[in-house]
Write an enzyme that holds these catalytic residues in place. Sequence first.
Site, PDB file in Angstrom:
ATOM      1  CB  SER A 126      -4.629   6.752   3.947  1.00 53.19           C
ATOM      2  OG  SER A 126      -3.725   5.925   3.243  1.00 53.19           O
ATOM      3  CE  LYS A 163      -0.815   6.195   5.435  1.00 51.90           C
ATOM      4  NZ  LYS A 163      -1.316   4.843   5.152  1.00 51.90           N
TER       5      LYS A 163
END
Length: 208
Positions: A126, A163
Amino acid sequence: MNNRMNKHAKRAQPPLTKVQARVLDFIRDELRSTGRSPSLSEIQAEFGYGSPHTARFHVNNLVENGYLLRQAGHRGLQLAESPGLRLLGTVAAGAPIEAIEDHSDVVDLKGFSDDNHFALRVCGESMIEEAIADGDLVVVRKQTTCDDGDLVVARIGDEATLKRFYRERKKSRVRLQPANSGMEPIYCRVEDLTIEGVVVGVIRLMGS
């Protein structure tokens, strides 16, 4: 004998303030990119201090607290030796995964304190558009707060993810943003999220 052992026991390093962490990161980057430490004037210029005395104050604190060593000369700063960082387990670069802790492995890195940093192995892609790939190691500075845009290790319940952190105040929520155009952000309430630390380095082992 016990008194003598206690006298010579290594003192735990106190946590870094945000300002100290930024100064230390700058010194570390300069040492690694140029092979020499920045001068007080260069530290002053980097952070916009009004006087080199402010730079000296922060450097003195980093030396006193065991993060830096001072040698002769105006560029005599060196990173303190570190026995290595604990590789605590795996963090998801994708959907959150169950936090896995394994304290058996040690990553041999100089300049990072095991008291204030840890390492995690990345699982998933990601963050691939920021060149953080599956199998890479991330070095994480332990802290429970962060700024918008920081790359964080965030825990949601018993699961952890890697993230970019953004507050969406109008919606009273947090957005955990991947760096992969094929993946969606993760949204959660502030009270459901715990910041475990902020990423300060990425390591890719040869052959990974």
